[in-house]
Design an enzyme around this catalytic site. Structure first.
Site, mmCIF file in Angstrom:
data_model
loop_
_atom_site.group_PDB
_atom_site.id
_atom_site.type_symbol
_atom_site.label_atom_id
_atom_site.label_comp_id
_atom_site.label_asym_id
_atom_site.label_seq_id
_atom_site.Cartn_x
_atom_site.Cartn_y
_atom_site.Cartn_z
ATOM 1 N N HIS A 308 59.319 51.193 27.391
ATOM 2 C CA HIS A 308 58.149 51.500 26.574
ATOM 3 C C HIS A 308 57.497 50.237 26.004
ATOM 4 C CE1 HIS A 308 61.302 51.434 23.332
ATOM 5 N NE2 HIS A 308 60.306 50.899 22.630
ATOM 6 N N ASP A 341 64.726 54.137 29.996
ATOM 7 C CA ASP A 341 63.946 53.327 29.062
ATOM 8 C C ASP A 341 64.326 51.857 29.175
ATOM 9 O OD1 ASP A 341 62.008 52.750 27.178
ATOM 10 O OD2 ASP A 341 63.308 53.189 25.457
ATOM 11 N N SER A 424 62.517 46.675 19.596
ATOM 12 C CA SER A 424 62.846 47.336 20.854
ATOM 13 C C SER A 424 63.016 46.326 21.974
ATOM 14 C CB SER A 424 61.745 48.330 21.245
ATOM 15 O OG SER A 424 61.680 49.365 20.299
#
Length: 581
Positions: A308, A341, A424
């Protein structure tokens, strides 16, 4: 000295000289020729000032005898009487010089005594009687309440035959009797006599307590004055120090310079080793932009991050990698997988890259210390620490596209190390600085699970993809550009709310719910079966079954516990593979 004072001789040539008395020099009559004038009194052997020796023509000055004041309550004594002068024969009676005594002031309420009587001259034979000058006595002041004593009688002059005035010689008693009072020592005519010492009032004893009180008050007063002066001085000095910043420059205590080296197992030591291998990614494309973190996998420039993070770049977007040194480089996407992911990008033309060592997530235990590094809100190089809060925490993230293609299923490591938007893709390190997870998602305060956590920030619930899963996926992405997903070959009823994962009655694309010839069909799984355990661990939902399945590699063997018509049975199968498209 007989006490008789001869009168000056009469002039022989003058008739009627007998019985005449020559006038003294003070009256202006010159003495007869050839005869030495004689003074009326003997010369003063003491030369007492201020009179000195009397002149030849001056009579002796009157002598004043001040009487001593008696003590309080003692009656006034009578002063000694003056001797009377006897006139000689054939000489005129010459009055003796007046003697003045200071009158004593009578006590309060006592009537004034009679003044002393003047002496009378005794005329001699054949000479006129000349009255002697009166002797004045200054009466002593009697004590309070004592009546005034009678003053002494003045002596009378006696005339000798021949007209000479004879002054009687004072007797021994009159000569030896001292005059009371301190003024006797100043009498130039009196013989020296012992004078009684002056009386002094008895000293008044001072009260001891009063003296101590005065001393105590003096000490207290002095202490108050000292305190007041000290306070004023201190205040002045304090004001000056405050206004001027002290006597010199302000210098606060501080520790000296220490060596920068830290224990390799400490947070500081781990951060010092890992920071050069952690990068910040700035991604833009298709009207979107974002910031994330990644870390170096090898010296060829491969960098692992979240899918993402690079998703805004698409196929034609831009990805800029910023290293801890501040150097930047452009990067391209090598491969990505939304189900896990995870994504791998690569920078070219960069040398000296140091890959982070990878740990084993199967060795991680709850309570182990961990360190998270990232760029939350574009603050590159941020280091936080915490512990492993839980293991094998099934989470799903994404799903913004609506078709489920962007949903990631992760059997995650839970940590309380602060993770915020921008963290992230960053590494989660164990106590030895090895990567045990990839920071991926946080639980936000509104209850949602978001890869970026919205803008709410960390609430102590962060999730990381185990590195064992990340390592396998990264290897496949670098080698094939995509990752294979392990599958059972069944379709699940995601609307089932019971305990476990139920196999759907129909397939999602119109096909059978159990793939023909797939691992599930071979194991004997039928539509409507409820799977309750995987390898002996409970399964509570369909998402949890997917998470636990994807935690394995294709070809791994699983044992499933299922219920069918109220009966429980166990089946074994080997996981198949899908290309992950």
């Amino acid at each position: 000295m007989t006490g008789t004072v001869p009168a000056p001789a009469a002039d022989a040539s003058a008739p009627g000289a007998t019985g005449s008395v020559s006038a003294p020099a003070s009256h202006g009559a010159p003495p007869p020729a050839g005869e030495q004038p004689k003074p009326l009194h003997d010369p003063d052997p003491y030369s007492t000032p201020p009179y000195g020796e009397p002149g030849p023509w001056a009579p002796a000055p009157p002598v004043q005898h001040p009487a001593a004041t008696p003590a309080h309550g003692v009656p006034m004594g009578a002063p000694p009487s003056a001797p009377e002068a006897a006139p000689g024969p054939g000489a005129p009676s010459v009055p003796a010089p007046p003697v003045q005594h200071p009158a004593a002031t009578p006590a309060h309420g006592v009537p004034m005594g009679a003044p002393p009587s003047a002496p009378e001259a005794v005329p001699g034979a054949g000479a006129p009687s000349v009255p002697a000058p009166s002797v004045q006595h200054l009466a002593a002041t009697p004590a309070h309440g004592v009546p005034m004593g009678a003053p002494p009688a003045a002596p009378e002059a006696a005339s000798e035959p021949g007209g000479h005035a004879t002054v009687p010689e004072p007797g021994p008693a009159a000569q030896d009797a001292p005059v009371a009072g301190p003024w006797a020592r100043y009498d130039p005519w009196a013989a020296p006599t012992a004078v009684a010492p002056l009386q002094q009032a008895d000293p008044v004893e001072e009260d001891v307590k009063r003296r101590r009180g005065r001393r105590r008050r003096a000490l207290v007063g002095g202490a108050l004055v000292i305190a007041l002066v000290s306070g004023v001085a201190g205040g002045v000095v304090g004001v000056q120090l405050e206004r001027n910043g002290g006597i010199g420059a302000v210098e606060l205590p501080q520790a000296g310079v220490e060596a920068p080296d830290r224990d390799p197992d400490s947070v500081a030591g781990i951060a010092a080793q890992a920071l050069p291998s952690v990068v910040t990614l700035h991604v833009s494309g298709g009207g979107k932009a974002g910031t994330g973190t990644g870390f170096v996998l090898d010296d060829r420039g491969h960098i692992l991050t979240n899918d993402h993070v690079v998703e805004p770049a698409g196929k034609n977007g831009d990805i800029t990698v910023t290293f801890h040194s501040g150097d930047t480089a452009e990067a391209t996407v090598v491969g990505r997988d939304s189900g896990y992911d995870l994504a791998v990008v690569r920078v070219k033309g960069v040398r000296g890259l140091t890959p982070l060592p990878l740990g084993n997530s199967d060795n991680v235990q709850v309570g182990d210390p961990v360190v998270a590094i990232g760029a939350p809100f574009d603050l590159a190089g941020t280091v936080t620490s915490g512990i492993i809060s839980a293991r094998e925490r099934p989470i799903t993230a994404g799903g913004e596209d609506g078709d489920g293609s962007d949903v990631s299923y992760v059997d995650a490591l839970q940590t309380d190390a602060p993770i915020n938007p921008g963290n992230s893709g960053g590494p989660l390190l164990d106590g030895k600085g090895r990567v045990v997870g990839i920071n991926s998602a946080i639980r936000s305060a509104d209850g949602g699970l978001d890869p970026e956590g919205g803008q709410s920030g960390s609430i102590g619930l962060g999730f990381a993809i185990p590195i064992n899963q990340g390592k396998r996926v990264a290897e496949e992405l670098i080698e094939h550009g995509k990752a294979a997903h392990p599958v059972i070959g069944i379709t699940l009823d995601m609307a089932y709310s019971g305990d476990g994962a139920r196999v759907a009655a129909e397939g999602g694309d119109g096909g059978p719910p159990v793939s023909t010839g797939g691992p599930g069909a071979k194991a004997g799984i039928r539509p409507g079966d409820v799977i309750t355990e995987v390898d002996g661990r409970p399964v509570r939902s369909g998402e949890e079954l997917i998470v636990k399945t994807r935690a394995h590699r294709p070809g791994d063997r699983l044992e499933l516990t299922l219920e069918r018509n109220g009966e429980e049975r166990t089946v074994s199968l080997v996981l198949g593979s899908s290309d992950g498209d």
